[in-house]
Scaffold this active site. Structure first.
Site, PDB file in Angstrom:
ATOM      1  N   HIS A  85       0.832  -1.203   0.000  1.00  0.00           N
ATOM      2  CA  HIS A  85       0.000   0.000   0.000  1.00  0.00           C
ATOM      3  C   HIS A  85       0.866   1.252   0.000  1.00  0.00           C
ATOM      4  CE1 HIS A  85      -2.335  -3.335   1.644  1.00  0.00           C
ATOM      5  NE2 HIS A  85      -3.423  -2.695   1.260  1.00  0.00           N
TER       6      HIS A  85
ATOM      7  N   HIS B 251      -4.072   3.252  -3.460  1.00  0.00           N
ATOM      8  CA  HIS B 251      -4.238   2.769  -2.080  1.00  0.00           C
ATOM      9  C   HIS B 251      -3.489   1.455  -1.843  1.00  0.00           C
ATOM     10  CE1 HIS B 251      -6.244   1.066   1.495  1.00  0.00           C
ATOM     11  NE2 HIS B 251      -6.273  -0.036   0.776  1.00  0.00           N
TER      12      HIS B 251
ATOM     13  N   GLU C 265     -17.292  -4.142  24.709  1.00  0.00           N
ATOM     14  CA  GLU C 265     -16.492  -5.370  24.837  1.00  0.00           C
ATOM     15  C   GLU C 265     -15.258  -5.332  23.936  1.00  0.00           C
ATOM     16  OE1 GLU C 265     -19.744  -5.322  24.048  1.00  0.00           O
ATOM     17  OE2 GLU C 265     -20.709  -5.994  25.899  1.00  0.00           O
TER      18      GLU C 265
ATOM     19  N   HIS D 275     -28.198 -15.106  25.244  1.00  0.00           N
ATOM     20  CA  HIS D 275     -27.102 -14.960  26.202  1.00  0.00           C
ATOM     21  C   HIS D 275     -26.384 -16.277  26.506  1.00  0.00           C
ATOM     22  CE1 HIS D 275     -28.920 -11.105  26.636  1.00  0.00           C
ATOM     23  NE2 HIS D 275     -28.222 -10.750  27.708  1.00  0.00           N
TER      24      HIS D 275
END
Ligand SMILES: Cc1ncc(C[n+]2csc(CCOP(=O)(O)OP(=O)(O)O)c2C)c(N)n1
Length: 672
Positions: free
Chosen positions: A35, A266, A415, A477
């Site tokens: 890149h 890129h 999280e 859950h």
């Protein structure tokens, strides 16, 4: 600023920055992949950063009080590699640059922690770098509070692209850093308005300034090709009260006549013809990988200008009391204090006698109460489930802007950000991170958990509510596939302890680990103490062991983990009553069992007997122990889950899904 003005007004800067650009073009061309656009676009910002602001000494890559530089836009790895080579990092040789992306090269496709000194963290999965940096900034504040600003006073600099800022994890990082007022964190945004699909605006119209400001950040802006303007912005950034975003307006592939400002530069080599044209624009008449001696010397002078800072710092470190200095060095090196082993031993002895019936999440809290006072570098936390994960011990106060000595981080409902911050805490040095959430939400943290494993960061993931045993919250859950996912991840210890003693042993291993992250899968429901006879030795370290031997002729072996070990033992009672000799093996950590020598594994799982595994999760990881290792298909069975769970009280769920002592005994008998 255009190239003509830049060359005319800032000739010294221009030469330095162009050396980066040329190396990036040449290395990507030689590798035929990579890149180049991002390093060409950010070379001016990086040059000003390294020349005027970054505190570092290329001859001492691990100097504790260096500024950290994180290339969050990891695909632009040649920017970092060029900087490390030019400033004189010993491992970053020109040969390595020429070998960019090849087998055995320290200069991997994306920067990889542990491959090359000066790479502070592995980046490439977008958004991870900026989020890991937040953990580093927390570690810096924590260490400064514990050891004093005289020895800990540095910044965390990040280069992030549009991609990093679009990733969801960046929002978690920004929110956490803003709340924590981390004024040691400066993010340089490569605002080039290009991603792979084209202009950023094809997929995003976010006002980044407003977004960062909404979370308490200061935002600044500069022309990312004007060294004076960049310098002004960075100078200002260092004085701000909280974390800072510097919007650096740049052009991707800067200077390439046909490819600048387009997605085509890129992620592909420019091609020889375009490189030749670009060299002309740059006025860079040197061959591939050729850096004129005087330009290299100027860069090396930049690389060594921090030496005096470092010498002064060393004098200050030596000014600390001998004990404090030794503790500083121990914490930075990452070893655990000697006192840990005796604390765990005492805990095990007391609890094998007291034999409490507690959930392993509660057991974890009890062990932490023994660990935290003797391991002062633990930094705990939870993603807003403190009361459920039981991760905060009585001796811990909250880490906050007005209490940097606090060792408990309120990560919020983040999280993934938490897991990345935990990586940063460890990589910075001086902190041993653990953090909790529900085991099911491993999914939300997974990107960063994978990087813990890849980098060898011994973070401890305290994952409670580990099965249908959590009950009424239901299948949203209740993890069923998560043990398999964690066990499938290389370099990860997945512990599922069966009682308070195994929990203590798992914690001892996790908190002393040097290069392996741990997942502690812990129950919500109460479990009896099974190990009532104290042993000094850590049985969990073996991965699996015989917890109850067969009486009479051994016809069956039942293997189980966590809450199902109790079920396995009850199944054994049923079978033994029918004169079917049954051994029960507790297998709290498959990875550690697999690491034992064959003789030990054979001793625990001898051939011949029927083998049944019981675990309230999917079967997948069990096949090696059921069918391999001299097991046979016709004598192997599994009792567990093959669907999602359901919402109901835990006992009803175990009955409905057939994970009961009776079902296990029946399974054994059907195979005899
Ligand atoms: C999590 C993740 N998703 C996707 C990718 C693949 N990828 C690499 S770079 C990139 C575009 C990034 O755009 P930007 O940050 O603006 O970089 P620039 O084009 O300026 O080099 C993508 C999608 C990745 N590396 N990580």
């Amino acid at each position: 600023m255009d190239i003509a003005t830049l060359r005319a007004n800032h000739p010294d800067h221009w030469k330095l920055a162009t050396a980066i650009r040329a190396l990036a073009m040449d290395a990507v061309q030689a590798a035929n992949s990579g890149h180049p656009g991002m390093p060409m676009g950010m070379a001016d910002v990086a040059t000003v950063l390294y020349r005027n602001h970054l505190k570092f000494d290329a001859s001492a890559p691990n100097w504790a009080d260096r500024d950290r530089f994180i290339l969050s836009a990891g695909h632009g790895s040649m920017l970092l590699y060029a900087l490390l080579h030019l400033t004189g990092y010993k491992q970053a040789t020109l040969d390595e640059v020429k070998n960019f992306r090849q087998w055995g090269s320290r200069m991997a496709g994306h920067p990889e922690y542990g491959h090359l000194e000066g790479v502070e963290t592995t980046t490439g999965p977008l958004g991870q770098g900026i989020s890991t940096a937040v953990g580093m900034a927390i570690a810096e504040k924590s260490m400064a509070a514990r050891f004093g600003k005289k020895v800990v006073d540095h910044k965390i600099w990040v280069i992030a692209g549009d991609g990093c800022l679009m990733e969801g994890i960046s929002q978690e990082a920004i929110g956490l850093a803003g709340k924590q007022e981390l004024d040691n964190l400066i993010v340089l945004w490569d605002n080039n308005n290009i991603t792979i699909d084209g202009r950023v605006t094809v997929s995003d119209i976010t006002d980044q300034h407003k977004r960062f400001e909404a979370s308490g950040w200061t935002t600044l802006a500069c022309d990312g090709h004007d060294p004076a303007d960049i310098d002004r912005a960075l100078t200002e950034a260092k004085k701000a009260k909280g974390p800072v975003l510097v919007d650096c307006k740049t052009i991707i592939g800067f200077g390439s006549p046909n490819k600048a400002d387009s997605y085509s530069v890129h992620g592909s080599p420019l091609g020889d013809a375009e490189i030749a044209l670009t060299r002309e624009v740059y006025g860079w008449g040197y061959g591939p990988f050729e850096i004129p001696v005087e330009i290299k010397a100027e860069w090396e002078a930049i690389g060594s200008k921090g030496a005096s800072d470092r010498a002064e710092w060393e004098a200050r470190l030596n000014g600390l009391s001998a004990a404090k200095k030794a503790e500083f060095e121990r914490q930075m090196a990452g070893g655990v204090p000697k006192k840990l082993a005796s604390a765990i031993r005492a805990f095990k002895k007391a609890n094998s006698e007291a034999a409490p019936k507690v959930a392993t999440r509660k057991a974890s809290e009890m062990v932490l109460a023994a660990i935290n006072p003797v391991v002062p570098e633990t930094i705990g936390g939870s993603a807003d489930l403190t009361g459920s994960n039981l991760t905060k011990t009585a001796d811990m106060s909250d880490f906050m802007p007005d209490n940097r000595k606090g060792r408990y981080v309120r990560y919020g409902i983040r999280e993934h950000g938490m897991a990345a911050a935990m990586n940063g805490l460890w990589l910075h040095g001086g902190a041993r991170p653990y953090g909790g959430t529900f085991f099911c939400f491993t999914d939300y943290a997974r990107g960063a958990m994978r990087l813990s494993a890849l980098m060898g960061v011994p973070a401890v993931y305290v994952m409670t509510h580990d099965s249908i045993g959590l009950g009424e919250d239901g299948p949203t859950h209740q993890p069923v596939e998560h043990l398999a996912i964690c066990r499938a991840t290389p370099n990860t210890w997945t512990f599922r302890p069966a009682d308070v003693i195994e929990t203590a042993e798992a914690w001892e291993l996790a908190i002393s680990a040097e290069k392996t992250p741990s997942v502690l899968a812990l129950s919500r429901q109460n479990l009896p103490t099974l190990r009532k006879t104290h042993t000094n030795s850590n049985m969990v370290a073996k991965g699996a062991y015989v917890i109850e031997e067969a009486a009479g002729k051994r016809q069956a072996i039942i293997m189980a983990t966590g809450s199902e070990v109790e079920i396995a033992l009850k199944a054994r009672d049923i079978l033994q009553a029918q004169a079917i000799g049954t051994r029960v093996v507790s297998m709290p950590c498959m990875e550690l069992f697999a690491a034992q020598d064959e003789a030990y594994r054979r001793k625990i799982l001898p051939p011949g007997a029927v083998r049944v595994a019981v675990e309230a999760a999917v079967r997948q990881p069990w096949d090696r122990w059921l069918l391999g290792e001299r097991g046979t298909e016709k004598k192997a069975g599994f009792v567990g889950m093959d669907s999602f769970g359901a919402s109901a009280p835990a006992e009803r769920l175990y009955a409905e899904f057939g994970i009961t002592p009776e079902a296990v005994a029946e399974k054994v008998k059907s195979l005899l």
